[in-house]
Design a protein around this motif. Structure first.
Motif, PDB file in Angstrom:
ATOM      1  N   SER A  48       8.641 102.134 -12.681  1.00  0.00           N
ATOM      2  CA  SER A  48       9.668 101.103 -12.512  1.00  0.00           C
ATOM      3  C   SER A  48      10.276 101.152 -11.116  1.00  0.00           C
ATOM      4  N   ILE A  49      10.619 102.342 -10.667  1.00  0.00           N
ATOM      5  CA  ILE A  49      11.223 102.491  -9.340  1.00  0.00           C
ATOM      6  C   ILE A  49      10.219 102.118  -8.259  1.00  0.00           C
ATOM      7  N   GLY A  52       9.838  98.308  -8.079  1.00  0.00           N
ATOM      8  CA  GLY A  52      11.040  97.708  -7.507  1.00  0.00           C
ATOM      9  C   GLY A  52      11.127  97.908  -6.010  1.00  0.00           C
ATOM     10  N   ALA A  56      10.812  94.986  -3.073  1.00  0.00           N
ATOM     11  CA  ALA A  56      11.900  94.826  -2.109  1.00  0.00           C
ATOM     12  C   ALA A  56      11.397  94.969  -0.671  1.00  0.00           C
ATOM     13  N   LEU A  78      16.530  92.948  -2.064  1.00  0.00           N
ATOM     14  CA  LEU A  78      16.976  93.980  -2.999  1.00  0.00           C
ATOM     15  C   LEU A  78      17.154  93.425  -4.412  1.00  0.00           C
ATOM     16  N   ALA A  79      17.633  92.190  -4.507  1.00  0.00           N
ATOM     17  CA  ALA A  79      17.778  91.564  -5.824  1.00  0.00           C
ATOM     18  C   ALA A  79      16.413  91.350  -6.467  1.00  0.00           C
ATOM     19  N   LEU A  82      15.121  94.778  -7.558  1.00  0.00           N
ATOM     20  CA  LEU A  82      15.828  95.251  -8.740  1.00  0.00           C
ATOM     21  C   LEU A  82      15.342  94.530  -9.996  1.00  0.00           C
ATOM     22  N   CYS A  83      15.180  93.222  -9.890  1.00  0.00           N
ATOM     23  CA  CYS A  83      14.689  92.449 -11.045  1.00  0.00           C
ATOM     24  C   CYS A  83      13.260  92.845 -11.414  1.00  0.00           C
ATOM     25  N   GLY A  85      11.750  95.802 -10.810  1.00  0.00           N
ATOM     26  CA  GLY A  85      11.783  97.142 -11.390  1.00  0.00           C
ATOM     27  C   GLY A  85      12.340  97.143 -12.797  1.00  0.00           C
ATOM     28  N   LEU A  86      13.398  96.367 -13.019  1.00  0.00           N
ATOM     29  CA  LEU A  86      13.981  96.268 -14.350  1.00  0.00           C
ATOM     30  C   LEU A  86      13.006  95.609 -15.329  1.00  0.00           C
ATOM     31  N   HIS A  89      10.457  98.151 -16.255  1.00  0.00           N
ATOM     32  CA  HIS A  89      11.078  99.143 -17.144  1.00  0.00           C
ATOM     33  C   HIS A  89      11.173  98.598 -18.572  1.00  0.00           C
TER      34      HIS A  89
END
Length: 96
Positions: A48-49, A52, A56, A78-79, A82-83, A85-86, A89
Protein backbone atom coordinates in the motif's frame (compact mmCIF):
# COMPACT_ATOMS: atom_id res chain seq x y z
CA UNK A 1 -14.92 31.71 -25.85
CA UNK A 2 -11.99 29.32 -25.57
CA UNK A 3 -10.77 27.72 -28.74
CA UNK A 4 -10.36 23.99 -28.76
CA UNK A 5 -6.87 22.73 -29.58
CA UNK A 6 -6.52 20.45 -32.55
CA UNK A 7 -5.15 17.01 -31.91
CA UNK A 8 -2.22 16.69 -34.25
CA UNK A 9 -0.20 13.48 -34.59
CA UNK A 10 2.61 15.09 -32.58
CA UNK A 11 0.26 15.93 -29.68
CA UNK A 12 -1.21 12.43 -29.70
CA UNK A 13 2.26 10.84 -29.82
CA UNK A 14 3.42 13.02 -26.90
CA UNK A 15 0.37 12.05 -24.82
CA UNK A 16 0.85 8.35 -25.59
CA UNK A 17 4.55 8.59 -24.70
CA UNK A 18 3.89 10.23 -21.34
CA UNK A 19 1.06 7.79 -20.58
CA UNK A 20 3.34 4.80 -21.20
CA UNK A 21 6.32 6.40 -19.43
CA UNK A 22 4.17 7.27 -16.41
CA UNK A 23 2.69 3.78 -16.25
CA UNK A 24 6.12 2.16 -16.40
CA UNK A 25 7.48 4.53 -13.76
CA UNK A 26 4.62 3.77 -11.37
CA UNK A 27 5.11 0.03 -11.90
CA UNK A 28 8.87 0.02 -11.42
CA UNK A 29 8.77 2.36 -8.43
CA UNK A 30 6.04 0.30 -6.76
CA UNK A 31 7.99 -2.94 -7.22
CA UNK A 32 11.31 -1.53 -5.99
CA UNK A 33 9.79 0.38 -3.08
CA UNK A 34 7.81 -2.67 -1.98
CA UNK A 35 10.96 -4.77 -2.07
CA UNK A 36 12.72 -2.29 0.19
CA UNK A 37 9.80 -1.74 2.55
CA UNK A 38 9.00 -5.45 2.61
CA UNK A 39 12.06 -6.08 4.77
CA UNK A 40 10.68 -3.88 7.56
CA UNK A 41 6.88 -3.99 7.22
CA UNK A 42 4.28 -6.68 6.65
CA UNK A 43 3.50 -7.17 2.95
CA UNK A 44 -0.01 -5.77 3.31
CA UNK A 45 1.30 -2.38 4.41
CA UNK A 46 4.46 -2.31 2.31
CA UNK A 47 2.46 -2.76 -0.92
CA UNK A 48 0.00 0.00 0.00
CA UNK A 49 2.74 2.45 0.94
CA UNK A 50 4.83 1.59 -2.12
CA UNK A 51 1.94 2.14 -4.53
CA UNK A 52 0.97 5.42 -2.85
CA UNK A 53 4.52 6.78 -2.96
CA UNK A 54 5.01 5.59 -6.56
CA UNK A 55 1.82 7.32 -7.71
CA UNK A 56 2.69 10.54 -5.85
CA UNK A 57 6.24 10.66 -7.27
CA UNK A 58 5.06 9.91 -10.80
CA UNK A 59 2.29 12.54 -10.70
CA UNK A 60 4.70 15.10 -9.26
CA UNK A 61 7.26 14.35 -11.97
CA UNK A 62 4.71 14.45 -14.79
CA UNK A 63 3.29 17.71 -13.42
CA UNK A 64 6.82 19.12 -13.21
CA UNK A 65 7.29 18.21 -16.88
CA UNK A 66 3.97 19.94 -17.68
CA UNK A 67 2.28 16.67 -18.72
CA UNK A 68 -0.13 15.78 -15.90
CA UNK A 69 -2.33 12.73 -16.43
CA UNK A 70 -5.65 13.23 -18.16
CA UNK A 71 -8.54 14.02 -15.75
CA UNK A 72 -6.05 14.65 -12.92
CA UNK A 73 -4.63 18.03 -13.91
CA UNK A 74 -5.94 19.78 -10.79
CA UNK A 75 -5.22 16.99 -8.28
CA UNK A 76 -2.25 17.39 -5.94
CA UNK A 77 0.25 14.49 -6.29
CA UNK A 78 0.15 13.71 -2.57
CA UNK A 79 -3.64 13.46 -2.64
CA UNK A 80 -3.48 11.11 -5.63
CA UNK A 81 -0.81 8.99 -3.93
CA UNK A 82 -2.79 8.84 -0.69
CA UNK A 83 -5.94 7.78 -2.52
CA UNK A 84 -4.06 5.15 -4.52
CA UNK A 85 -2.35 3.72 -1.43
CA UNK A 86 -5.61 3.69 0.50
CA UNK A 87 -7.36 2.00 -2.42
CA UNK A 88 -4.74 -0.73 -2.55
CA UNK A 89 -4.94 -1.16 1.23
CA UNK A 90 -8.74 -1.54 1.13
CA UNK A 91 -8.62 -3.87 -1.88
CA UNK A 92 -6.00 -6.12 -0.26
CA UNK A 93 -8.01 -6.23 2.97
CA UNK A 94 -11.31 -7.06 1.27
CA UNK A 95 -9.91 -9.54 -1.27
CA UNK A 96 -8.29 -11.93 1.17
Amino acid sequence: MARKKKLTPAVIARRVFFFIAGSLLVGFLAVFLEAGLGMYLPRHFSVSIAVGVAVAVTFWLLGFLKHPPLFLKNVHPLAAGLCAGLGVHIARFWLR
